[in-house]
Design an enzyme around this catalytic site. Structure first.
Site, PDB file in Angstrom:
ATOM      1  CB  SER A 135      -0.879  -0.031   1.258  1.00  0.00           C
ATOM      2  OG  SER A 135      -1.588   1.172   1.397  1.00  0.00           O
ATOM      3  CE  LYS A 161      -4.726   0.088   0.376  1.00  0.00           C
ATOM      4  NZ  LYS A 161      -5.359  -0.706   1.456  1.00  0.00           N
ATOM      5  CE  LYS A 163      -3.925   3.809   2.312  1.00  0.00           C
ATOM      6  NZ  LYS A 163      -5.164   3.273   2.909  1.00  0.00           N
ATOM      7  CG  ASP A 188      -7.784   2.314   0.824  1.00  0.00           C
ATOM      8  OD1 ASP A 188      -8.961   2.745   0.913  1.00  0.00           O
ATOM      9  OD2 ASP A 188      -7.176   1.787   1.782  1.00  0.00           O
ATOM     10  CD  GLU A 213      -8.815  -0.882   0.799  1.00  0.00           C
ATOM     11  OE1 GLU A 213      -7.846  -1.113   0.032  1.00  0.00           O
ATOM     12  OE2 GLU A 213      -8.726  -0.949   2.041  1.00  0.00           O
ATOM     13  CG  ASP A 238     -10.406  -0.939   5.275  1.00  0.00           C
ATOM     14  OD1 ASP A 238     -10.738  -1.299   6.403  1.00  0.00           O
ATOM     15  OD2 ASP A 238      -9.271  -0.436   5.049  1.00  0.00           O
ATOM     16  CE  LYS A 262      -7.141  -2.135   7.022  1.00  0.00           C
ATOM     17  NZ  LYS A 262      -7.210  -0.660   7.103  1.00  0.00           N
ATOM     18  N   GLY A 290      -3.953  -4.010   6.423  1.00  0.00           N
ATOM     19  CA  GLY A 290      -2.929  -3.721   7.420  1.00  0.00           C
ATOM     20  C   GLY A 290      -3.167  -2.377   8.073  1.00  0.00           C
TER      21      GLY A 290
HETATM   22  O1  OSB Z   1      -7.062   1.748   4.732  1.00  0.00           O
HETATM   23  O2  OSB Z   1      -5.867   0.069   4.424  1.00  0.00           O
HETATM   24  C1  OSB Z   1      -6.021   1.164   4.971  1.00  0.00           C
HETATM   25  C2  OSB Z   1      -2.904   2.132   6.958  1.00  0.00           C
HETATM   26  C3  OSB Z   1      -3.473   2.773   8.033  1.00  0.00           C
HETATM   27  C4  OSB Z   1      -4.844   2.911   8.084  1.00  0.00           C
HETATM   28  C5  OSB Z   1      -5.644   2.407   7.051  1.00  0.00           C
HETATM   29  C6  OSB Z   1      -5.082   1.741   5.979  1.00  0.00           C
HETATM   30  C7  OSB Z   1      -3.677   1.651   5.913  1.00  0.00           C
HETATM   31  C8  OSB Z   1      -2.966   1.039   4.805  1.00  0.00           C
HETATM   32  C9  OSB Z   1      -1.588   0.480   5.072  1.00  0.00           C
HETATM   33  O3  OSB Z   1      -3.383   1.011   3.667  1.00  0.00           O
HETATM   34  C10 OSB Z   1      -1.550  -0.995   5.011  1.00  0.00           C
HETATM   35  C11 OSB Z   1      -0.281  -1.555   5.569  1.00  0.00           C
HETATM   36  O4  OSB Z   1      -0.205  -1.841   6.778  1.00  0.00           O
HETATM   37  O5  OSB Z   1       0.670  -1.724   4.803  1.00  0.00           O
HETATM   38 MG    MG Z   2      -8.237   0.579   3.389  1.00  0.00          MG
END
Ligand code: OSB
Ligand code: MG
Length: 368
Positions: A135, A161, A163, A188, A213, A238, A262, A290
């Site tokens: 991510s 992925k 953001k 995401d 996402e 999510d 998660k 994560g």
């Molecule tokens: O939305 O998946 C998410 C990290 C913090 C809070 C929300 C998210 C995330 C990530 C990181 O996308 C995922 C990772 O731990 O690598």
């Molecule tokens: Mg997410």
């Protein structure tokens, strides 16, 4: 099994790079670890809250309050058979799922230790290694994003992925696709869009992505269903999915066709498995998300992701993607083809580096 002692340890870990999402930016993480001792041994777990209530409603401080003042009194002197019994007992607490999850998952691990088996054996895990994706946070520029993605592709990740947020979406995706026309790619939004943004989401539909996402707010299951019907690209939820009931409603409405599980977000492994099974029965694939965990939280995620319906690459990246020095031994590493091996030892199957926990500790308190 009885919890004989409990300790809450706060550590501060600095990420290799600042991580930016639609809701904020983080460089140093304050992570609460829970250390339990039972007659069978000791176990660490991780509270996966952020410090602020922007991903969901919990924070490190609220989790401490709930665990210390409400969960520990429930556990004191209680005989608990396994993780499912712990889930049942903790269901007296409403909400506060990340706080509950840290306790429930620790007890799953203690149950594995008591039986002398790897944690994933109790969970029904079947895959010896899990598919690893990465991510990537919002970057300063498109060229920085392209450089980051190149680096991760060289490492061998199976899915990238990125953001997004309004203003950082169609343009950046265009640049990414120009450089990497056919890589498995997803975005995401962490709930940053509203239904009136449909035009932007339609444009994102042209980039041949594996999924989009959580485009809308967590409560907007109906709006997600309306959107899903208008796009080719699959919607993954999510934040919207906090329990198996949310999962059933979302699948019935057609709000999504992929779910990010998660374990922290859904109060632990018992509920994660219920969601996993409900999705499997509906032929809906899941993957493990994560929360920028340390190696301890990551170990739990890896064990869960070995269950059979985790068929898509998760946000379970190698330790070195996050930390200069992880607090477990061995650290998690990518294998040939972009896999992370599921540890085969008893319980978590990784050694917790107590020397490093001491090094990064900012406070600790005895809860029991
Ligand atoms: O939305 O998946 C998410 C990290 C913090 C809070 C929300 C998210 C995330 C990530 C990181 O996308 C995922 C990772 O731990 O690598
Ligand atoms: Mg997410």
């Amino acid at each position: 099994m009885k919890i004989k002692s409990a300790e809450l340890i706060l550590i501060r870990l600095r990420l290799k790079d600042r991580f930016e999402t639609s809701f904020g930016s983080v460089f140093e993480r304050d992570i609460a670890l829970l250390k339990f001792t039972s007659e069978f041994g000791e176990s660490y777990s991780e509270v996966v809250t952020d410090s602020d209530p922007f991903y969901n409603g919990e924070t490190v401080v609220t989790a401490r309050h709930i665990i210390k003042d409400f969960i520990m009194p429930l556990l004191k002197d209680r005989d608990i058979d396994d993780g499912r019994a712990a889930h049942e007992l903790l269901s007296k607490v409403r909400g506060n799922r990340m706080a509950r999850a840290a306790v429930e998952m620790n007890i799953w691990n203690l149950a594995a230790i008591a039986r002398g088996v790897p944690l994933n054996r109790l969970l029904g895990g079947t895959q010896p290694a899990v598919r690893s994706g990465v991510s990537v946070g919002i970057q300063e520029s498109a060229s920085a994003m392209v450089e980051k993605i190149s680096h991760y592709l060289e490492r061998g990740y199976q899915r990238i992925k990125v953001k997004i947020k309004p203003g950082h979406d169609v343009g950046i995706l265009g640049q990414i696709r120009r450089h990497f026309p056919s890589i498995p790619l997803s975005v995401d939004a962490n709930a940053a869009y509203v239904p009136a943004d449909i035009g932007i989401l339609r444009e994102l539909d042209n980039f041949n992505m594996v999924m989009i996402e959580q485009p809308f707010s967590e409560d907007d299951l109906l709006e997600h269903a309306t959107l899903a019907a208008q796009l080719q690209t699959k919607i993954c939820l999510d934040e919207s999915i906090e329990n198996v009931s949310d999962c059933r409603v979302a699948l019935r409405l057609g709000s999504c066709s992929i779910i990010n599980i998660k374990p922290g977000r859904v109060a632990g492994f018992t509920e994660s498995l219920a969601i996993h099974d409900a999705c499997r029965a509906a032929s809906v694939p899941v993957w493990c998300g994560g929360m920028l965990e340390s190696g301890i939280g990551r170990a739990y995620n890896v064990h869960l992701a070995s269950c059979p319906n985790f068929t898509l690459p998760g946000d379970i990246s190698e330790s070195a993607r996050y930390w200069h020095e992880d607090i477990v031994e061995p650290p998690f590493e990518l294998r040939e083809g972009g896999f992370i091996q599921v540890p085969t030892g008893v319980g978590l199957g990784v050694l917790v580096r107590e020397d490093l926990i001491r090094k990064y500790m900012t406070s600790s308190e005895k809860l029991l």
